[in-house]
Write a protein that holds these residues in place. Structure first.
Motif, mmCIF file in Angstrom:
data_model
loop_
_atom_site.group_PDB
_atom_site.id
_atom_site.type_symbol
_atom_site.label_atom_id
_atom_site.label_comp_id
_atom_site.label_asym_id
_atom_site.label_seq_id
_atom_site.Cartn_x
_atom_site.Cartn_y
_atom_site.Cartn_z
ATOM 1 N N GLY A 1 49.248 -7.579 5.515
ATOM 2 C CA GLY A 1 50.009 -8.756 4.676
ATOM 3 C C GLY A 1 50.935 -8.093 3.597
ATOM 4 O O GLY A 1 51.656 -9.195 2.975
ATOM 5 N N PHE A 2 51.250 -6.888 3.471
ATOM 6 C CA PHE A 2 52.601 -6.422 2.600
ATOM 7 C C PHE A 2 53.451 -7.050 3.529
ATOM 8 O O PHE A 2 54.694 -6.817 3.086
ATOM 9 C CB PHE A 2 52.807 -4.735 3.150
ATOM 10 C CG PHE A 2 51.602 -4.657 2.236
ATOM 11 C CD1 PHE A 2 49.961 -5.143 1.353
ATOM 12 C CD2 PHE A 2 51.868 -2.965 1.040
ATOM 13 C CE1 PHE A 2 49.865 -5.030 0.051
ATOM 14 C CE2 PHE A 2 51.238 -2.511 0.446
ATOM 15 C CZ PHE A 2 49.546 -3.164 -0.452
ATOM 16 N N LEU A 3 53.690 -7.306 4.512
ATOM 17 C CA LEU A 3 55.349 -7.624 5.721
ATOM 18 C C LEU A 3 55.174 -9.496 5.628
ATOM 19 O O LEU A 3 56.411 -10.278 5.449
ATOM 20 C CB LEU A 3 54.572 -7.292 6.756
ATOM 21 C CG LEU A 3 55.079 -5.699 6.977
ATOM 22 C CD1 LEU A 3 55.686 -5.817 9.237
ATOM 23 C CD2 LEU A 3 55.839 -5.376 7.071
ATOM 24 N N ASN A 4 54.125 -10.033 4.638
ATOM 25 C CA ASN A 4 54.243 -11.364 4.572
ATOM 26 C C ASN A 4 54.207 -11.857 3.674
ATOM 27 O O ASN A 4 53.821 -13.196 3.065
ATOM 28 C CB ASN A 4 53.074 -11.964 5.314
ATOM 29 C CG ASN A 4 53.087 -12.017 6.925
ATOM 30 O OD1 ASN A 4 54.075 -12.323 7.139
ATOM 31 N ND2 ASN A 4 51.780 -12.121 7.776
ATOM 32 N N TRP A 5 54.038 -10.974 2.191
ATOM 33 C CA TRP A 5 54.241 -11.259 0.683
ATOM 34 C C TRP A 5 54.972 -10.151 0.225
ATOM 35 O O TRP A 5 54.695 -8.427 0.121
ATOM 36 C CB TRP A 5 52.460 -10.674 0.491
ATOM 37 C CG TRP A 5 52.568 -11.291 -0.677
ATOM 38 C CD1 TRP A 5 51.882 -10.102 -2.016
ATOM 39 C CD2 TRP A 5 52.436 -11.974 -1.884
ATOM 40 N NE1 TRP A 5 52.363 -10.479 -3.014
ATOM 41 C CE2 TRP A 5 52.271 -11.617 -2.970
ATOM 42 C CE3 TRP A 5 52.838 -13.505 -1.441
ATOM 43 C CZ2 TRP A 5 52.288 -12.706 -4.143
ATOM 44 C CZ3 TRP A 5 52.601 -14.271 -2.118
ATOM 45 C CH2 TRP A 5 52.272 -13.780 -3.928
ATOM 46 N N GLY A 6 55.997 -10.692 -0.143
ATOM 47 C CA GLY A 6 56.564 -9.826 -1.206
ATOM 48 C C GLY A 6 58.417 -10.065 -1.133
ATOM 49 O O GLY A 6 58.845 -10.334 -0.885
ATOM 50 N N VAL A 7 58.553 -8.479 0.747
ATOM 51 C CA VAL A 7 58.543 -8.653 1.000
ATOM 52 C C VAL A 7 58.229 -6.771 0.618
ATOM 53 O O VAL A 7 59.055 -5.889 0.076
ATOM 54 C CB VAL A 7 59.205 -7.717 2.304
ATOM 55 C CG1 VAL A 7 60.028 -7.012 1.867
ATOM 56 C CG2 VAL A 7 58.366 -6.775 3.819
ATOM 57 N N LEU A 8 56.852 -5.747 1.174
ATOM 58 C CA LEU A 8 56.352 -5.263 -0.201
ATOM 59 C C LEU A 8 56.816 -3.553 0.737
ATOM 60 O O LEU A 8 55.954 -2.916 1.017
ATOM 61 C CB LEU A 8 55.404 -4.646 -0.743
ATOM 62 C CG LEU A 8 54.491 -6.337 -1.240
ATOM 63 C CD1 LEU A 8 53.082 -6.119 -1.203
ATOM 64 C CD2 LEU A 8 55.449 -6.871 -2.253
ATOM 65 N N TYR A 9 57.653 -3.280 1.262
ATOM 66 C CA TYR A 9 58.091 -1.939 1.761
ATOM 67 C C TYR A 9 58.210 -0.679 1.030
ATOM 68 O O TYR A 9 57.183 0.037 1.367
ATOM 69 C CB TYR A 9 59.885 -1.911 2.001
ATOM 70 C CG TYR A 9 60.200 -3.012 2.911
ATOM 71 C CD1 TYR A 9 59.843 -3.253 4.460
ATOM 72 C CD2 TYR A 9 61.502 -4.110 2.853
ATOM 73 C CE1 TYR A 9 60.194 -3.930 5.034
ATOM 74 C CE2 TYR A 9 61.378 -4.298 3.323
ATOM 75 C CZ TYR A 9 60.579 -4.630 4.957
ATOM 76 O OH TYR A 9 61.937 -5.847 6.137
ATOM 77 N N PRO A 10 58.288 -0.503 -0.515
ATOM 78 C CA PRO A 10 58.021 0.695 -1.327
ATOM 79 C C PRO A 10 56.218 1.309 -0.695
ATOM 80 O O PRO A 10 55.787 1.758 -1.492
ATOM 81 C CB PRO A 10 58.589 0.580 -2.142
ATOM 82 C CG PRO A 10 59.571 -0.085 -2.094
ATOM 83 C CD PRO A 10 58.896 -1.496 -0.809
ATOM 84 N N ASN A 11 55.861 -0.748 -1.758
ATOM 85 C CA ASN A 11 54.784 -0.588 -1.275
ATOM 86 C C ASN A 11 53.461 0.289 -0.201
ATOM 87 O O ASN A 11 52.288 0.553 -0.032
ATOM 88 C CB ASN A 11 53.463 -1.263 -1.816
ATOM 89 C CG ASN A 11 53.880 -1.810 -3.810
ATOM 90 O OD1 ASN A 11 55.267 -2.344 -3.423
ATOM 91 N ND2 ASN A 11 53.158 -1.617 -4.340
ATOM 92 N N LEU A 12 54.276 -0.754 1.062
ATOM 93 C CA LEU A 12 54.003 0.042 2.504
ATOM 94 C C LEU A 12 53.524 1.671 2.582
ATOM 95 O O LEU A 12 52.758 2.093 2.872
ATOM 96 C CB LEU A 12 54.509 -0.506 3.645
ATOM 97 C CG LEU A 12 54.406 -0.574 4.698
ATOM 98 C CD1 LEU A 12 52.653 -1.000 5.301
ATOM 99 C CD2 LEU A 12 55.545 -1.328 5.732
ATOM 100 N N ILE A 13 54.925 2.288 2.480
ATOM 101 C CA ILE A 13 55.059 3.196 2.479
ATOM 102 C C ILE A 13 54.342 4.645 1.833
ATOM 103 O O ILE A 13 53.220 5.393 2.346
ATOM 104 C CB ILE A 13 56.455 4.083 2.886
ATOM 105 C CG1 ILE A 13 56.586 5.596 3.006
ATOM 106 C CG2 ILE A 13 57.145 3.789 1.160
ATOM 107 C CD1 ILE A 13 56.438 5.234 4.574
ATOM 108 N N GLY A 14 53.657 3.999 -0.091
ATOM 109 C CA GLY A 14 52.907 4.370 -0.668
ATOM 110 C C GLY A 14 51.282 4.473 0.315
ATOM 111 O O GLY A 14 50.586 5.263 0.126
ATOM 112 N N THR A 15 51.232 2.818 0.587
ATOM 113 C CA THR A 15 49.788 2.887 0.683
ATOM 114 C C THR A 15 49.117 3.491 1.753
ATOM 115 O O THR A 15 48.212 4.012 2.234
ATOM 116 C CB THR A 15 49.726 1.222 0.579
ATOM 117 O OG1 THR A 15 49.880 0.928 -0.830
ATOM 118 C CG2 THR A 15 47.800 1.355 1.073
#
Length: 631
Positions: A234-248
C-alpha cells in the motif's frame, strides 16, 4: 526474470549488505542468536547509516560508505566491550525455532522479491506518484552535495541553510546507485531489499520475543504477512511513501528490543546492550520517519503502564510515589511531543463508517481493500490465546493500533481526529499499517495454535478432521489473492507504468532526458512543470531544475514563471535573467496530480513562444527549449 532485473543483482546484493552487515558483528557480540540476531543486525546497520548521516558533515566527510563504516566500527567497539566484561556469565538470547523460522523468513523474502518484480515490471520504471518526484530527486541532491544529513535536506527550499527532513531512505539509495544503472533502478532495488529482508525478519523477531512459548509462531509470521495488503504494498501505491516505508518496517524490531531490554533476570551487561540496541532502533526509526517512532511509542504505552504497575505493586510507598511522578512526566512529555509533531492538513477526511471500519479490523483488511477471510480469524485465535495467558499489555497495544485506525477512518470530529492522528497527516493508509505490526504476530500465533491442533488430530488418527481444516485453511488463504492481485494491477497500470500512457513520466520523456544531457552545459538551469514529470530531469541527469518537486519554498521569480512563462512578457524575461534559467521542458498537459494548489499553467503551450527555441524533441509532446529571445 527480465534482463534489466538480472543486471541489478549486484546492486541488490549491496542493498542487502547495507541492511545487515554493518551491525552484524555487534549483534553477535551482544550474544543475540537466531532470527533475533539478524533483527539486531538490521537495527544496528540502519542505526549505523543513520548515525553516519549526522556525523559525516561534522567530520568533514562526503557522504559515502566510509562514514557508515566509521559509525559501525564505533558501535562494534561498544558491543565488544560489553562482550568482554560478561563473556563467561551470559547465555545467548533469542534463538527461536531454528530451521523452521529461517524457512519462514526465506519463503517470505523470496515471495516479496517475486511480488515486487512483477508489480514494478521493470527495474528502470520510476514511481509515477506525487511524492516520487521528491524522493528520486532527493537522492540526486544527496549525491550532488555529498551530504545526507537530515538537517541539510534543503532541496525544495533554495537559500535556506538548514531544515529537517528524514533522509535515511535517500542515504541508503544513494549508496546503492554506484552499483546500479541510475537512481530509479537503485530506488527500486532498495525497495525490494528493504521489504524482502527487513519485513519478514522484523515480524519473526517480534513474534519470537512476544510468544516464545509457541516457537512455531515466528515461522508463520512472515507467511501470514502476505495476507495483510495495506502494508507494505500500500505504501508503494499511495504517496509513494518511501521514508514511511523504511520507518514502519522497523517498528516491530523496535518493539522487540524494548521488550527484550525489560525482560527480568538479565545481567547488567545484557540489559545495557539491549537498552543501547533499543535506543539505536529508536534513532534509526526516527530517521526513517518520525511518525514511525511516535507510532511505535504509542504501541508501547500499554507495555510501559503494565511495567509501571508491576514496579509500583511490588515496591515501597516511596517507589510508588516515584512511579506516579515518572508516569505523569512521561504522559506530559508524550502529549507535548504529539502536539508538536502534528502535521495535519485536513487533506484526507474520514472515508468510512464505524461499523465498516470495525469490519476491516476484524478481517485485517483495512482501507477498502478486498477482504481476505483467513488472517483475521487467525488473529482472533491469537487474541484468545494471549487473553488466556493474561498478557493484557499485548492486547492493549493492539487496541491502541485499532483505536488510531478507527479514529482515522471514521471519526467525524475533525479537531479531535487531527489531534490523535495528525502526525500521519490524517492519512488512514499510514495509520492502518500499525494494525499489521501486532495484528500479523497475533495471526501468526493463531496459525501456530491451529497447526498444533491439526498435528495433534493427525497423531490421534483423526485424519479426516485434520485434512478438512487444512483444506478450509487453504481455501480461506486463497481469498487474500484478490487484494494482492489488485495491488499488483495498480502497480503495473498506474504506480510503475512506464510507457506512452504513464500518468507521470513517459518513456519518450525519459528518452528526451538522455538526449538533453548531452545538450545542457554544466551551468544549465531548466524550468518545467514538475507535475508532468519534468522535475525528474534532475534525478536522471543531475542537471539543476527550478522546481525539483511540486511543493516547496520557491521565490517570487520562480512562481511568476510557473504562472506566466507562456506570456513571454517583460516581467518573465526579468525573472528568467535573475534566476539564470537557460532551458525549458514542455511535456504537454498530462499531469500526475491534477488540481494542485500550486499553479504551473504558464509552463504549457510553449511551441509558439517568441523567447524560446526548440532544440530537441521526442514523440508528440516532449520538447526541450532554449531561452533565446530575452534581451
Amino acid at each position: 526474470m527480465s534482463a534489466d532485473w538480472l543486471g541489478q543483482i549486484p546492486a541488490f546484493l549491496v542493498a542487502c549488505a547495507l541492511l545487515t552487515l554493518p551491525g552484524l558483528p555487534s549483534a553477535l557480540l551482544l550474544r543475540l542468536r537466531g532470527v533475533t540476531a539478524l533483527g539486531g543486525a538490521i537495527v544496528l546497520s540502519l542505526a549505523s547509516v543513520g548515525a553516519a548521516t549526522l556525523l559525516a558533515p561534522v567530520l568533514g566527510l562526503r557522504w559515502s560508505l566510509l562514514p557508515v563504516l566509521i559509525a559501525a566500527a564505533a558501535i562494534t567497539v561498544v558491543a565488544a566491550a560489553l562482550w568482554f566484561v560478561r563473556r563467561s556469565a551470559v547465555q545467548p538470547l533469542g534463538g527461536g525455532a531454528g530451521r523452521s523460522v529461517w524457512l519462514g523468513v526465506g519463503v517470505g523474502a523470496l515471495g516479496w522479491i517475486l511480488i515486487l518484480i512483477v508489480g514494478m515490471s521493470g527495474a528502470g520504471h520510476p514511481s509515477q506518484l506525487f511524492d516520487g518526484l521528491f524522493h528520486l530527486n532527493a537522492v540526486e541532491f544527496v549525491m550532488e552535495n555529498g551530504d545526507a544529513s537530515p538537517f541539510h535536506m534543503t532541496m525544495v527550499m533554495p537559500g535556506v541553510a538548514s531544515t529537517f527532513y528524514p533522509t535515511l531512505w535517500h542515504a541508503l539509495v544513494s549508496l546503492v546507485v554506484p552499483f546500479s544503472s541510475g537512481i530509479v533502478p537503485a530506488t527500486n532495488v532498495m525497495t525490494i531489499a528493504a521489504i524482502a529482508v527487513v519485513w519478514p525478519v522484523a515480524l519473526a523477531t517480534l513474534t519470537n520475543v512476544l510468544f516464545a512459548r509457541y516457537r512455531a509462531a515466528a515461522a508463520w509470521a512472515p507467511l501470514v504477512a502476505f495476507g495483510f495488503s495495506v502494508f507494505p504494498l500500500g505504501f508503494l501505491n499511495w504517496g509513494v511513501l518511501y521514508p514511511n516505508l523504511i520507518g514502519t518496517l522497523q517498528i516491530p524490531l523496535l518493539l522487540a528490543f524494548v521488550v527484550l531490554a525489560c525482560r527480568p533476570g538479565l545481567t547488567w551487561g545484557q540489559r545495557t546492550g539491549l537498552v543501547l540496541t533499543a535506543i539505536a532502533a529508536m534513532g534509526a526509526t526516527a530517521l526513517g520517519h518520525p511518525s514511525a517512532l511516535l507510532g511505535a511509542i504509542a504501541l508501547l504505552v500499554p507495555f510501559a503502564v503494565w511495567g509501571a504497575w508491576r514496579v509500583a505493586k511490588a515496591g515501597s510507598t516511596r517507589t510508588r510515589v516515584l512511579v506516579v511522578i515518572a508516569v505523569a512526566v512521561a504522559t506530559v512529555a508524550l502529549v507535548a511531543v504529539w502536539r508538536l509533531a502534528n502535521v495535519t492538513t485536513h487533506e484526507w477526511l474520514p472515508g468510512s463508517t464505524l461499523g465498516a471500519a470495525l469490519g476491516e479490523v476484524a478481517f485485517l483488511s483495512p482501507v477498502g481493500r478486498a477482504t481476505g477471510l483467513l488472517v483475521g480469524p487467525l488473529a482472533f485465535v491469537g487474541i484468545w490465546t494471549v487473553a488466556k495467558s493474561r498478557r493484557w499489555w499485548i492486547l492493549g497495544s493492539y487496541g491502541v493500533a485499532i483505536i488510531l485506525f478507527l479514529v482515522s477512518t471514521s471519526l467525524s470530529i475533525l479537531g479531535l481526529r487531527s489531534a490523535l492522528v495528525g502526525i500521519w497527516y490524517d492519512d488512514t493508509t499510514r495509520v492502518a499499517a500499525l494494525l499489521g505490526v501486532l495484528g500479523v504476530p497475533l495471526a501468526a500465533l493463531g496459525a501456530a495454535v491451529v497447526w498444533s491442533w491439526i498435528r495433534t488430530q493427525w497423531k490421534q488418527r483423526r485424519s479426516v478432521r485434520a485434512v478438512a481444516v487444512v483444506v478450509l485453511g487453504v481455501l480461506l488463504a486463497a481469498t487474500h489473492l484478490s487484494a494482492l492481485v489488485n495491488d499488483l494491477r495498480y502497480m503495473r497500470n498506474v504506480s510503475f507504468r512506464f510507457d506512452a500512457h504513464s500518468q507521470g513520466l513517459s518513456a519518450d520523456e525519459a528518452e528526451l532526458f538522455a538526449e538533453a544531457s548531452s545538450l545542457l552545459g554544466p551551468d544549465a538551469l531548466v524550468l518545467g512543470d514538475p507535475l508532468t514529470g519534468a522535475a525528474l530531469l534532475y534525478a536522471y541527469t543531475g542537471h539543476d531544475v527550478v522546481f525539483p518537486h511540486v511543493t516547496g519554498r520557491y521565490d517570487a521569480d520562480a512562481l511568476l514563471l510557473a504562472r506566466s512563462l507562456n506570456t513571454a512578457s517583460t516581467e518573465v524575461c526579468s525573472s528568467i535573467d535573475r534566476l539564470g534559467v537557460t532551458h525549458v521542458l514542455d511535456f504537454g498537459d498530462r499531469q500526475l496530480y491534477e488540481n494542485h494548489y500550486v499553479t504551473y499553467n504558464g509552463l504549457h503551450d510553449l511551441a509558439g513562444s517568441p523567447i524560446l527555441t526548440e532544440v530537441a524533441s521526442v514523440g508528440d509532446s516532449a520538447a526541450l527549449y532554449q531561452v533565446t529571445g530575452c534581451p
